[in-house]
Structures are given as structure tokens and as C-alpha cells.
Motif scaffolding. Structure first.
Motif, PDB file in Angstrom:
ATOM      1  N   GLN A 170       0.848  -1.193   0.000  1.00  0.00           N
ATOM      2  CA  GLN A 170       0.000   0.000   0.000  1.00  0.00           C
ATOM      3  C   GLN A 170       0.885   1.245   0.000  1.00  0.00           C
ATOM      4  O   GLN A 170       2.076   1.165   0.261  1.00  0.00           O
ATOM      5  CB  GLN A 170      -0.905  -0.006   1.228  1.00  0.00           C
ATOM      6  CG  GLN A 170      -1.879  -1.184   1.247  1.00  0.00           C
ATOM      7  CD  GLN A 170      -2.800  -1.190   0.047  1.00  0.00           C
ATOM      8  OE1 GLN A 170      -3.311  -0.153  -0.343  1.00  0.00           O
ATOM      9  NE2 GLN A 170      -3.009  -2.341  -0.547  1.00  0.00           N
ATOM     10  N   PRO A 171       0.315   2.430  -0.300  1.00  0.00           N
ATOM     11  CA  PRO A 171       1.108   3.653  -0.248  1.00  0.00           C
ATOM     12  C   PRO A 171       1.835   3.750   1.093  1.00  0.00           C
ATOM     13  O   PRO A 171       1.289   3.346   2.095  1.00  0.00           O
ATOM     14  CB  PRO A 171       0.065   4.760  -0.399  1.00  0.00           C
ATOM     15  CG  PRO A 171      -1.058   4.103  -1.127  1.00  0.00           C
ATOM     16  CD  PRO A 171      -1.086   2.682  -0.631  1.00  0.00           C
ATOM     17  N   PRO A 172       3.068   4.280   1.122  1.00  0.00           N
ATOM     18  CA  PRO A 172       3.732   5.030   0.067  1.00  0.00           C
ATOM     19  C   PRO A 172       4.268   4.199  -1.081  1.00  0.00           C
ATOM     20  O   PRO A 172       4.632   4.749  -2.111  1.00  0.00           O
ATOM     21  CB  PRO A 172       4.870   5.727   0.809  1.00  0.00           C
ATOM     22  CG  PRO A 172       5.178   4.812   1.934  1.00  0.00           C
ATOM     23  CD  PRO A 172       3.863   4.257   2.362  1.00  0.00           C
ATOM     24  N   GLY A 173       4.381   2.904  -0.933  1.00  0.00           N
ATOM     25  CA  GLY A 173       4.674   2.066  -2.086  1.00  0.00           C
ATOM     26  C   GLY A 173       6.119   1.898  -2.458  1.00  0.00           C
ATOM     27  O   GLY A 173       6.424   1.348  -3.512  1.00  0.00           O
ATOM     28  N   SER A 174       7.065   2.333  -1.634  1.00  0.00           N
ATOM     29  CA  SER A 174       8.477   2.061  -1.900  1.00  0.00           C
ATOM     30  C   SER A 174       9.175   1.786  -0.586  1.00  0.00           C
ATOM     31  O   SER A 174       8.771   2.292   0.466  1.00  0.00           O
ATOM     32  CB  SER A 174       9.150   3.234  -2.620  1.00  0.00           C
ATOM     33  OG  SER A 174       9.175   4.388  -1.787  1.00  0.00           O
ATOM     34  N   ASP A 193       4.066  -0.961  -8.791  1.00  0.00           N
ATOM     35  CA  ASP A 193       4.219  -0.862 -10.248  1.00  0.00           C
ATOM     36  C   ASP A 193       3.983   0.569 -10.715  1.00  0.00           C
ATOM     37  O   ASP A 193       2.984   1.197 -10.349  1.00  0.00           O
ATOM     38  CB  ASP A 193       3.220  -1.787 -10.951  1.00  0.00           C
ATOM     39  CG  ASP A 193       3.600  -3.251 -10.792  1.00  0.00           C
ATOM     40  OD1 ASP A 193       4.746  -3.533 -10.411  1.00  0.00           O
ATOM     41  OD2 ASP A 193       2.723  -4.104 -11.052  1.00  0.00           O
ATOM     42  N   GLY A 194       4.927   1.065 -11.517  1.00  0.00           N
ATOM     43  CA  GLY A 194       4.772   2.383 -12.100  1.00  0.00           C
ATOM     44  C   GLY A 194       5.314   3.525 -11.266  1.00  0.00           C
ATOM     45  O   GLY A 194       5.390   4.659 -11.750  1.00  0.00           O
ATOM     46  N   SER A 195       5.707   3.255 -10.013  1.00  0.00           N
ATOM     47  CA  SER A 195       6.173   4.357  -9.164  1.00  0.00           C
ATOM     48  C   SER A 195       7.647   4.675  -9.377  1.00  0.00           C
ATOM     49  O   SER A 195       8.092   5.786  -9.070  1.00  0.00           O
ATOM     50  CB  SER A 195       5.921   4.036  -7.685  1.00  0.00           C
ATOM     51  OG  SER A 195       6.614   2.859  -7.309  1.00  0.00           O
ATOM     52  N   LEU A 196       8.431   3.730  -9.902  1.00  0.00           N
ATOM     53  CA  LEU A 196       9.857   3.942 -10.162  1.00  0.00           C
ATOM     54  C   LEU A 196      10.201   3.435 -11.559  1.00  0.00           C
ATOM     55  O   LEU A 196       9.720   2.383 -11.981  1.00  0.00           O
ATOM     56  CB  LEU A 196      10.725   3.216  -9.135  1.00  0.00           C
ATOM     57  CG  LEU A 196      10.683   3.709  -7.690  1.00  0.00           C
ATOM     58  CD1 LEU A 196      11.474   2.761  -6.794  1.00  0.00           C
ATOM     59  CD2 LEU A 196      11.225   5.123  -7.582  1.00  0.00           C
ATOM     60  N   SER A 197      11.067   4.180 -12.249  1.00  0.00           N
ATOM     61  CA  SER A 197      11.557   3.735 -13.553  1.00  0.00           C
ATOM     62  C   SER A 197      12.817   2.895 -13.355  1.00  0.00           C
ATOM     63  O   SER A 197      13.397   2.860 -12.262  1.00  0.00           O
ATOM     64  CB  SER A 197      11.882   4.941 -14.437  1.00  0.00           C
ATOM     65  OG  SER A 197      12.995   5.659 -13.908  1.00  0.00           O
ATOM     66  N   GLU A 198      13.268   2.219 -14.403  1.00  0.00           N
ATOM     67  CA  GLU A 198      14.500   1.430 -14.318  1.00  0.00           C
ATOM     68  C   GLU A 198      15.690   2.322 -13.979  1.00  0.00           C
ATOM     69  O   GLU A 198      16.582   1.921 -13.216  1.00  0.00           O
ATOM     70  CB  GLU A 198      14.744   0.694 -15.638  1.00  0.00           C
ATOM     71  CG  GLU A 198      13.739  -0.410 -15.932  1.00  0.00           C
ATOM     72  CD  GLU A 198      14.095  -1.182 -17.191  1.00  0.00           C
ATOM     73  OE1 GLU A 198      15.204  -0.975 -17.711  1.00  0.00           O
ATOM     74  OE2 GLU A 198      13.259  -1.988 -17.633  1.00  0.00           O
ATOM     75  N   GLU A 199      15.726   3.521 -14.538  1.00  0.00           N
ATOM     76  CA  GLU A 199      16.813   4.454 -14.256  1.00  0.00           C
ATOM     77  C   GLU A 199      16.808   4.867 -12.786  1.00  0.00           C
ATOM     78  O   GLU A 199      17.872   4.984 -12.158  1.00  0.00           O
ATOM     79  CB  GLU A 199      16.673   5.693 -15.144  1.00  0.00           C
ATOM     80  CG  GLU A 199      17.803   6.703 -14.971  1.00  0.00           C
ATOM     81  CD  GLU A 199      17.591   7.952 -15.801  1.00  0.00           C
ATOM     82  OE1 GLU A 199      18.567   8.713 -15.979  1.00  0.00           O
ATOM     83  OE2 GLU A 199      16.455   8.172 -16.270  1.00  0.00           O
ATOM     84  N   GLU A 200      15.635   5.061 -12.234  1.00  0.00           N
ATOM     85  CA  GLU A 200      15.533   5.464 -10.830  1.00  0.00           C
ATOM     86  C   GLU A 200      15.931   4.330  -9.896  1.00  0.00           C
ATOM     87  O   GLU A 200      16.581   4.551  -8.868  1.00  0.00           O
ATOM     88  CB  GLU A 200      14.118   5.941 -10.542  1.00  0.00           C
ATOM     89  CG  GLU A 200      13.799   7.276 -11.217  1.00  0.00           C
ATOM     90  CD  GLU A 200      12.333   7.630 -11.175  1.00  0.00           C
ATOM     91  OE1 GLU A 200      12.008   8.806 -11.451  1.00  0.00           O
ATOM     92  OE2 GLU A 200      11.496   6.747 -10.874  1.00  0.00           O
ATOM     93  N   VAL A 201      15.563   3.110 -10.252  1.00  0.00           N
ATOM     94  CA  VAL A 201      15.985   1.955  -9.452  1.00  0.00           C
ATOM     95  C   VAL A 201      17.506   1.820  -9.473  1.00  0.00           C
ATOM     96  O   VAL A 201      18.145   1.572  -8.445  1.00  0.00           O
ATOM     97  CB  VAL A 201      15.318   0.667  -9.964  1.00  0.00           C
ATOM     98  CG1 VAL A 201      15.883  -0.553  -9.239  1.00  0.00           C
ATOM     99  CG2 VAL A 201      13.808   0.731  -9.777  1.00  0.00           C
TER     100      VAL A 201
END
Length: 214
Positions: A170-174, A193-201
């Protein structure tokens, strides 16, 4: 995953920062700065970072960690200026932890949870916004220590490493979750899903390794 050599070096570095008694501020600072790296990529800088951290209090006579944990919660906050430098972040968190222990904040949290069953959660959101100056960026972090302690094999197969699969959905989701098994440290990154991009990871991983290993 970190090698045994890297893990030993990280534990030694953590002990140098925190005195070796309670290393949560060290790992919490690394998790916070990993999230800050994501915001830098986005061209943003939150005013503060706020997160709960579960503190494990397993009874000494319990043999296995699963279903036998006693966990309390402490809350920590870092301002944007504190996040820029790793040593400053650890020092701030260490002071917050010391104050929390003296004030028995974990008991206050238990009381708050009891009242939350009766009062609207929007009330507590207002308290948080006042405390953080009107801006709130939260995530989830934990360091559960030794995982699968003493477990050498499972169904006849040797266990070479063990790590938690977080169930925070659940939120915050990371979140960033740490644990150890047979002398190896594992950092698990989890996100909705969708909260972080591959570059951000990738930026989070790079920040984590840089802060933990030094």
C-alpha cells in the motif's frame, strides 16, 4: 546481495558510525539517501523525508524468527539539508533514536494505534504535516537483522542466502529492506508498479552501495 567480504566491511563501517550497538540509523540514512537520488533525477527536492522503522524485539528463547517476532515502531525525519551528507544524516538519526528511547516513544505509538481505531486517520495526517512543515515524503525501511538464523538447508537443499520478501503493498509504495544470513547482507528494494523507472531503481542501487560500502 553483498559478498561476505563486502558485508563484513559494511558492518565495520556501520559500527564506526553508530558505535556498533544499534545500527538502524546507519541503514536508515542509506535508505533515505537512495530515495533522495530518485528525486534528484526528477529535478525535485522534498523539504523532508519521514518514515516509520520497525524495531525487532524477538524474545531471546525463540528459536526461529518467523511468527515469533515482537516488533515496535519508531518514527524518523530528515530535512533536505541533512540528507545531502551521509554522516550528517546518520548523526541526526542517531540523536532522534536516543531521544525516542528516553521518551519511550514506542509506548506512545501503541497508544496512538489504539486511538486510531476510534478517530479519523485524517486527524493524524494533519499532525504529520505540522511536524514536517507542510511537506511529507514517506517510504518504508527496516533492518531485521539475522534472517533464518541457524538454518543451513531446506528440504535437503543447502541455503546459501536468505532474504525477506516485503509485503508492503500500500502507499507510500516504496521501501528498502535489509537483513543478514550467514554473514551476507541483503538489501531488498520494493516498489509499487509504475512508481519507479528502471533508471531510478539503478540510481537507488548506486546510492545504497556507495553509502554502505563507502
Amino acid at each position: 546481495n553483498f559478498t561476505k567480504e563486502e558485508s563484513a566491511a559494511i558492518q565495520k563501517r556501520a559500527a564506526r558510525f553508530t558505535g556498533g550497538i544499534f545500527n538502524l540509523p546507519f541503514f536508515f540514512a542509506a535508505a533515505t539517501r537512495a530515495h533522495a537520488a530518485v528525486f534528484r533525477l526528477r529535478g525535485k527536492q522534498p523539504a523532508s523525508y519521514y518514515s516509520p522503522a520497525p524495531v525487532q524485539a524477538r524474545k531471546r528463547w525463540m528459536r526461529h524468527p518467523i511468527f515469533q517476532n515482537q516488533v515496535t515502531i519508531l518514527f524518523f525525519k530528515l530535512r533536505a539539508d541533512e540528507v545531502r551528507d551521509f554522516e550528517t544524516a546518520v548523526s541526526s538519526l542517531q540523536k532522534q533514536f536516543d531521544r525516542s528511547v528516553r521518551a519511550r516513544v514506542e509506548q506512545s505509538f501503541a497508544t496512538m494505534i489504539w486511538w486510531m481505531r476510534r478517530l479519523p486517520t485524517t486527524l493524524y495526517r494533519e499532525f504529520l504535516l505540522r511536524d514536517t512543515g507542510g511537506e511529507l515524503t514517506s517510504f518504508f525501511q527496516s533492518h531485521t537483522g539475522e534472517f533464518l538464523e541457524g538454518v543451513e538447508e531446506f528440504c535437503g537443499a543447502p541455503v546459501r542466502n536468505g532474504w525477506h520478501i516485503p509485503t508492503v503493498s500500500q502507499p507510500p509504495g516504496s521501501g528498502v529492506f535489509f537483513n543478514d544470513h550467514r554473514g551476507r547482507l541483503t538489501a531488498t528494494l520494493a516498489w509499487r508498479d509504475g512508481s519507479l523507472s528502471e533508471e531510478e531503481v539503478a540510481a537507488m542501487v548506486e546510492s545504497l552501495r556507495g553509502d554502505l560500502i563507502g
